[in-house]
Design a protein around this motif. Structure first.
Motif, PDB file in Angstrom:
ATOM      1  N   TYR A 176      44.155  -2.867  47.355  1.00 25.02           N
ATOM      2  CA  TYR A 176      43.043  -1.993  47.764  1.00 25.02           C
ATOM      3  C   TYR A 176      42.481  -1.224  46.579  1.00 25.02           C
ATOM      4  N   ALA A 177      43.337  -0.733  45.722  1.00 21.96           N
ATOM      5  CA  ALA A 177      42.901   0.041  44.559  1.00 21.96           C
ATOM      6  C   ALA A 177      42.057  -0.814  43.616  1.00 21.96           C
ATOM      7  N   ALA A 178      42.424  -2.078  43.449  1.00 24.99           N
ATOM      8  CA  ALA A 178      41.651  -2.983  42.581  1.00 24.99           C
ATOM      9  C   ALA A 178      40.269  -3.246  43.170  1.00 24.99           C
ATOM     10  N   ALA A 179      40.228  -3.436  44.488  1.00 30.17           N
ATOM     11  CA  ALA A 179      38.937  -3.664  45.152  1.00 30.17           C
ATOM     12  C   ALA A 179      38.062  -2.427  45.039  1.00 30.17           C
ATOM     13  N   ARG A 180      38.654  -1.285  45.239  1.00 26.48           N
ATOM     14  CA  ARG A 180      37.906  -0.027  45.138  1.00 26.48           C
ATOM     15  C   ARG A 180      37.397   0.196  43.711  1.00 26.48           C
ATOM     16  N   ALA A 181      38.207  -0.129  42.726  1.00 20.37           N
ATOM     17  CA  ALA A 181      37.805   0.015  41.323  1.00 20.37           C
ATOM     18  C   ALA A 181      36.680  -0.963  40.985  1.00 20.37           C
ATOM     19  N   ALA A 182      36.729  -2.156  41.546  1.00 18.27           N
ATOM     20  CA  ALA A 182      35.676  -3.152  41.291  1.00 18.27           C
ATOM     21  C   ALA A 182      34.340  -2.690  41.874  1.00 18.27           C
ATOM     22  N   VAL A 183      34.366  -2.161  43.091  1.00 14.79           N
ATOM     23  CA  VAL A 183      33.138  -1.670  43.727  1.00 14.79           C
ATOM     24  C   VAL A 183      32.620  -0.430  43.011  1.00 14.79           C
ATOM     25  N   ALA A 184      33.502   0.350  42.425  1.00 13.12           N
ATOM     26  CA  ALA A 184      33.106   1.585  41.751  1.00 13.12           C
ATOM     27  C   ALA A 184      32.394   1.341  40.424  1.00 13.12           C
ATOM     28  N   LEU A 215      25.846  -4.878  44.820  1.00 10.83           N
ATOM     29  CA  LEU A 215      26.242  -4.874  46.233  1.00 10.83           C
ATOM     30  C   LEU A 215      25.135  -4.308  47.112  1.00 10.83           C
ATOM     31  N   ILE A 216      24.510  -3.228  46.670  1.00 10.06           N
ATOM     32  CA  ILE A 216      23.410  -2.643  47.443  1.00 10.06           C
ATOM     33  C   ILE A 216      22.222  -3.602  47.480  1.00 10.06           C
ATOM     34  N   ALA A 217      21.922  -4.253  46.346  1.00 13.52           N
ATOM     35  CA  ALA A 217      20.838  -5.250  46.322  1.00 13.52           C
ATOM     36  C   ALA A 217      21.148  -6.401  47.262  1.00 13.52           C
ATOM     37  N   PHE A 218      22.413  -6.816  47.305  1.00 17.63           N
ATOM     38  CA  PHE A 218      22.837  -7.884  48.209  1.00 17.63           C
ATOM     39  C   PHE A 218      22.625  -7.479  49.663  1.00 17.63           C
ATOM     40  N   LEU A 219      23.016  -6.260  50.005  1.00 23.01           N
ATOM     41  CA  LEU A 219      22.828  -5.761  51.372  1.00 23.01           C
ATOM     42  C   LEU A 219      21.355  -5.722  51.761  1.00 23.01           C
ATOM     43  N   VAL A 220      20.525  -5.161  50.889  1.00 28.48           N
ATOM     44  CA  VAL A 220      19.094  -5.028  51.192  1.00 28.48           C
ATOM     45  C   VAL A 220      18.453  -6.393  51.358  1.00 28.48           C
ATOM     46  N   SER A 221      18.696  -7.301  50.408  1.00 31.81           N
ATOM     47  CA  SER A 221      18.048  -8.614  50.498  1.00 31.81           C
ATOM     48  C   SER A 221      18.583  -9.422  51.675  1.00 31.81           C
ATOM     49  N   ALA A 252      18.747  -3.460  61.468  1.00 30.69           N
ATOM     50  CA  ALA A 252      18.864  -3.832  60.052  1.00 30.69           C
ATOM     51  C   ALA A 252      18.828  -2.605  59.151  1.00 30.69           C
ATOM     52  N   VAL A 253      17.937  -1.671  59.421  1.00 30.21           N
ATOM     53  CA  VAL A 253      17.856  -0.451  58.611  1.00 30.21           C
ATOM     54  C   VAL A 253      19.154   0.345  58.752  1.00 30.21           C
ATOM     55  N   LEU A 254      19.670   0.441  59.963  1.00 30.38           N
ATOM     56  CA  LEU A 254      20.937   1.143  60.177  1.00 30.38           C
ATOM     57  C   LEU A 254      22.070   0.498  59.394  1.00 30.38           C
ATOM     58  N   CYS A 255      22.140  -0.824  59.416  1.00 29.17           N
ATOM     59  CA  CYS A 255      23.204  -1.536  58.699  1.00 29.17           C
ATOM     60  C   CYS A 255      23.068  -1.365  57.189  1.00 29.17           C
ATOM     61  N   VAL A 256      21.842  -1.436  56.671  1.00 31.73           N
ATOM     62  CA  VAL A 256      21.636  -1.239  55.238  1.00 31.73           C
ATOM     63  C   VAL A 256      22.024   0.183  54.835  1.00 31.73           C
ATOM     64  N   ALA A 258      24.163   2.203  56.356  1.00 34.20           N
ATOM     65  CA  ALA A 258      25.618   2.344  56.458  1.00 34.20           C
ATOM     66  C   ALA A 258      26.316   1.658  55.289  1.00 34.20           C
ATOM     67  N   GLY A 259      25.876   0.458  54.949  1.00 39.05           N
ATOM     68  CA  GLY A 259      26.473  -0.259  53.825  1.00 39.05           C
ATOM     69  C   GLY A 259      26.240   0.443  52.506  1.00 39.05           C
ATOM     70  N   THR A 260      25.022   0.930  52.313  1.00 39.73           N
ATOM     71  CA  THR A 260      24.698   1.650  51.082  1.00 39.73           C
ATOM     72  C   THR A 260      25.515   2.927  50.972  1.00 39.73           C
ATOM     73  N   LEU A 261      25.658   3.641  52.060  1.00 36.90           N
ATOM     74  CA  LEU A 261      26.474   4.849  52.058  1.00 36.90           C
ATOM     75  C   LEU A 261      27.921   4.523  51.699  1.00 36.90           C
ATOM     76  N   ALA A 262      28.457   3.447  52.255  1.00 37.59           N
ATOM     77  CA  ALA A 262      29.841   3.059  51.957  1.00 37.59           C
ATOM     78  C   ALA A 262      30.007   2.713  50.479  1.00 37.59           C
ATOM     79  N   VAL A 263      29.070   1.941  49.932  1.00 44.87           N
ATOM     80  CA  VAL A 263      29.153   1.568  48.515  1.00 44.87           C
ATOM     81  C   VAL A 263      29.033   2.812  47.635  1.00 44.87           C
ATOM     82  N   LEU A 264      28.090   3.693  47.953  1.00 47.50           N
ATOM     83  CA  LEU A 264      27.901   4.898  47.153  1.00 47.50           C
ATOM     84  C   LEU A 264      29.104   5.832  47.221  1.00 47.50           C
ATOM     85  N   ARG A 265      29.722   5.920  48.381  1.00 49.61           N
ATOM     86  CA  ARG A 265      30.919   6.779  48.503  1.00 49.61           C
ATOM     87  C   ARG A 265      32.037   6.269  47.615  1.00 49.61           C
TER      88      ARG A 265
END
Length: 131
Positions: A57-65, A73-79, A113-117, A119-126
């Motif tokens: 989990y720590a490695a995944a979190r570090a990769a996203v950070a 990741l945010i560009a992937f979610l939006v597109s 779709a806007v709600l999902c984007v 939520a996903g963006t918020l998760a990535v940013l957090r």
């Protein structure tokens, strides 16, 4: 030859003023552009996930950070959601023939779709900002 003799529309369509809405090409280009973006971003995402297969989990979190991973990741979610909305819009416009159902479905898919984007963006940013 008069101007009307070159008009190939059915007389009923001409009388009702029905014709091209002038938005089809823009929709087509947007869908193709998001598809190309999804190919590139999808390859990147698969590589990212495969690099994390044996990580914890720590490695995944570090990769996203990492900043570039977060941005991609945010560009992937939006597109991805934009492409999905465009595709569903075509299906709904072609196969739903009751006007109120069509409008309701179009609004619903865009809202979801806007709600999902968001939520996903918020998760990535957090994760990226360490919250």
């Amino acid at each position: 030859m008069s101007a009307n003799s070159k008009d190939l529309r059915h007389p009923l369509k001409r009388a009702r003023g029905l014709g091209s809405a002038q938005f089809g090409v823009g929709h087509w280009w947007t869908q193709r552009t998001t598809a190309v973006a999804l190919i590139a971003l999808g390859i990147w995402f698969v590589i990212l996930v495969l690099g994390l297969v044996h990580g914890d989990y720590a490695a995944a979190r570090a990769a996203v950070a990492k900043p570039w991973n977060a941005v991609l990741l945010i560009a992937f979610l939006v597109s991805m959601f934009w492409h999905a909305v465009l595709g569903m819009q075509v299906v709904i416009e072609d196969y739903v023939h009751t006007h109120w159902k069509e409008v309701t479905l179009l609004v619903a898919i865009k809202f979801i779709a806007v709600l999902c984007v968001l939520a996903g963006t918020l998760a990535v940013l957090r994760i990226a900002l360490g919250a």
